[in-house]
Design an enzyme around this catalytic site. Structure first.
Site: not given
Length: 495
Positions: A121, A296, A204
Site C-alpha cells: 500500500k 488479480r 490518510e
C-alpha cells in the site's frame, strides 16, 4: 515483446464458484484442466468439470491451498503448463509466482515484481503519486511514533489508519479526533503484524461519505492496455463488498472517461499484464483518489463481462500465452446495466455472524440476463473453513431500474434451505429508496441500518413459510410421494 508460449493444461489453484468460472473458460478454449481440492469438498460439482483433480492436504483446508511447495510439485509431476490462481489464497503472492517461474510453469497473472510493488500500500501510493496521479493526503510511519503522530495532526481529522500490506478492511481504523491517538497507532501496528506479518502502517485523509469506484484494466506483453469501464462497489459491510454494479450511477460520461483514463495510465506506468483492477475513493465533490491496485481477477468481474461481452478469464489466458489482447479500446462499449449480489452464508440480523449447516434444498434463479455463479449443491455441508460467500447472483438489463427489478425477481426465485444466507437482506437494500435513486456510499448499510431490519415474524409463521416453500417445489413433492422399494413391487395391499 514476448514470444508465444504453448499452454495445453491449466491447473486451477482455487475452489468454489471462481474455480467453476475459470474451468468453464478453459473448456471453451479447448484446453485441458486440472483442479485442486480438499477432502471437505470432495463432492463439489467443480470436480466433475475438471479433466484431472488433485487432493491437497494441510493442517487446515486453507493451509492446504497455501502450500506452495506441494502445488508446484503437483504441477511438475503431472505435466501442467500453467496455473490460474483465481482470487484469494495465492492469487497475489509473488513468492508463488517466483516458485512457478523456477519450475518452468506459467503463472496466469502479472509478473511478481509488479505484484510486489502494487501489493504494498505504501509503495504503490508513492509510485502512483510520483507519476502525477491523484492520491489522498497521507503520512507514512517511518518507525518514529512521535513524529508519525505529529505529522498525522498536520493532515487533520477525520483520517483512516491502514496496514501497508493490508487488504479486505482488516486492521483499518477510522480516527475522528486526537483522543487516544497514540493507542490507536500502537494497536494498528500490532494488528498489521498479526494479520499480514508486516507492522508498517500509514494514515490518510478519510473522505466522508465516499463512493468506492474501481476500473477494470487489461494489459498484454505487447504494450497494449485497455480499460473495461468502471464498477461501483459502495455497498459494503465491514469494508467487504455486498453489491456491485456497472455503470456507476454517480458518474457522467466526462467523469467516467477521466477516471478510466487515470486507471489505464497507472496500469501502463507499471507495465501491467493480465487482468487487474485500479480502485478509487470518489468524494462527494467529484474528486477521486487512488486507493489500491488488485493484481488479480476480482470477485465482481462478471458484471463487467455482462456489459462488455469480454471474457476476462480467457483474456488472461491469452496474455499468459504471449498473445495480444483480442479487443482494442474502441471495441469495448458498455451495453445496459449489470448488478452483482454476493450470496453469503451469514446472518445479517446478527451482526453478519457466519452461518453453517447442510444444504437441504437449492434452487438457483434462471432467466434471460440472469447468471448464477456457484459451486453450491444439495447435501453440501457449509462450514466456516473457507470464506462465507457461496454464490454470486448477476443480472443484466437495458438500464439500472430494469436491472434492479430483475435482480429482485431472481432473489425472490432463489431457494436455499438448511443454511441461513443474506439473500433477503440484499433484497432489502435493493428495495431501499436511496439505493433506487443511486444515493449510495460506503456507509450506506451503517446509515440505513434501521431501515434494513427485517419485519418481525413469529417462529410459527417461519415454520409455515418453510413448509409452504417446500411443498410448492415439484421435485420435493415428487420425492415425498414416491413409494420406496420394495413396497413399489407389492402394488395394492392391506394390513
Amino acid at each position: 515483446m514476448s514470444a508465444k508460449r504453448q499452454i495445453n493444461k491449466i491447473l486451477v489453484a482455487n475452489r468454489g464458484e471462481i474455480a467453476v468460472r475459470i474451468l468453464r473458460s478453459i473448456k471453451e478454449m479447448g484446453l485441458k484442466s486440472a483442479l485442486l481440492f480438499h477432502r471437505v469438498e470432495a463432492d463439489s460439482p467443480s470436480l466433475k468439470m475438471a479433466d484431472e483433480i488433485y487432493e491437497v492436504t494441510g493442517d487446515t483446508p486453507v493451509a492446504a491451498f497455501l502450500d506452495i511447495e506441494n502445488i508446484v510439485k503437483i504441477c511438475r509431476e503431472n505435466d501442467i503448463d500453467a496455473v490460474h490462481p483465481g482470487y484469494g489464497f495465492l492469487a497475489e503472492n509473488a513468492k508463488f509466482v517466483e516458485a512457478l517461474d523456477e519450475a518452468g510453469i506459467q503463472f496466469i497473472g502479472p509478473r511478481p515484481e509488479v505484484m510486489t510493488l502494487m501489493g504494498d500500500k505504501i509503495g504503490s501510493r508513492n509510485f502512483v503519486q510520483e507519476r502525477g496521479f491523484p492520491v489522498a493526503p497521507s503520512v507514512l510511519d517511518t518507525g518514529d511514533a512521535e513524529q508519525f503522530i505529529a505529522r498525522i495532526m498536520e493532515i487533520g481529522f477525520p483520517l483512516v489508519i491502514k496496514a501497508s500490506a493490508g487488504g479486505g478492511g482488516k486492521g483499518m481504523q477510522i480516527v475522528r479526533d486526537a483522543n487516544g491517538l497514540s493507542d490507536v497507532v500502537a494497536t494498528a501496528k500490532v494488528e498489521a503484524q498479526r494479520y499480514f506479518g508486516d507492522p508498517r502502517i500509514y494514515a490518510e485523509r478519510y473522505i466522508e461519505n465516499p463512493r468506492h469506484i474501481e476500473v477494470q484494466v487489461l494489459g498484454d506483453q505487447h504494450g497494449n492496455c485497455v480499460h473495461l469501464w468502471e464498477r461501483e462497489c459502495s455497498i459494503q459491510r465491514r469494508f467487504q463488498k455486498v453489491i456491485e454494479e456497472t455503470p456507476s450511477p454517480a458518474l457522467n460520461q466526462e467523469q467516467r472517461q477521466s477516471i478510466c483514463d487515470v486507471a489505464v495510465g497507472i496500469a501502463q506506468s507499471v507495465n501491467y499484464t493480465s487482468a487487474g483492477t485500479i480502485e478509487f475513493i470518489y468524494a462527494p465533490d467529484g474528486e477521486f483518489y487512488f486507493l489500491e491496485m488488485n493484481t488479480r481477477i476480482q470477485v465482481e468481474h462478471p458484471i463487467t463481462e455482462m456489459v462488455t461481452g469480454v471474457d476476462l478469464v480467457a483474456e488472461q489466458i491469452r496474455v499468459a500465452m504471449g498473445e495480444k489482447l483480442s479487443v482494442a479500446q474502441d471495441d469495448i462499449v458498455q451495453r445496459g446495466h449489470a448488478i452483482e449480489c454476493r450470496i453469503c452464508a451469514e446472518i445479517p440480523d446478527d451482526d453478519f455472524a457466519p452461518s453453517a449447516g447442510k444444504v437441504l434444498m437449492l434452487r438457483p434463479p434462471v432467466g434471460d440476463g440472469v447468471r448464477f455463479d456457484s459451486a453450491c449443491y444439495e447435501g453440501q455441508k457449509v462450514g466456516t473453513a473457507f470464506d462465507s460467500m457461496i454464490a454470486k447472483l448477476v443480472v443484466h438489463a437495458e438500464d439500472r431500474d430494469a436491472a434492479i427489478a430483475k435482480c429482485l425477481v431472481a432473489l425472490d426465485e432463489f431457494v436455499l434451505l438448511g443454511v441461513e444466507a443474506n439473500a433477503d437482506y440484499v433484497a432489502r437494500i435493493l428495495r431501499h429508496q436511496a439505493f433506487g435513486e443511486g444515493k449510495t456510499d460506503t456507509g450506506f448499510i451503517r446509515h440505513h441500518a434501521d431501515d434494513l431490519l427485517p419485519l418481525a415474524v413469529s417462529e410459527e409463521l417461519k415454520t409455515a413459510l418453510v413448509a409452504t416453500a417446500a411443498l410448492s417445489d415439484r421435485q420435493f413433492v415428487a420425492m415425498m410421494d414416491a413409494i420406496p422399494s420394495p413396497y413399489r413391487l407389492m402394488k395394492e395391499w392391506r394390513n
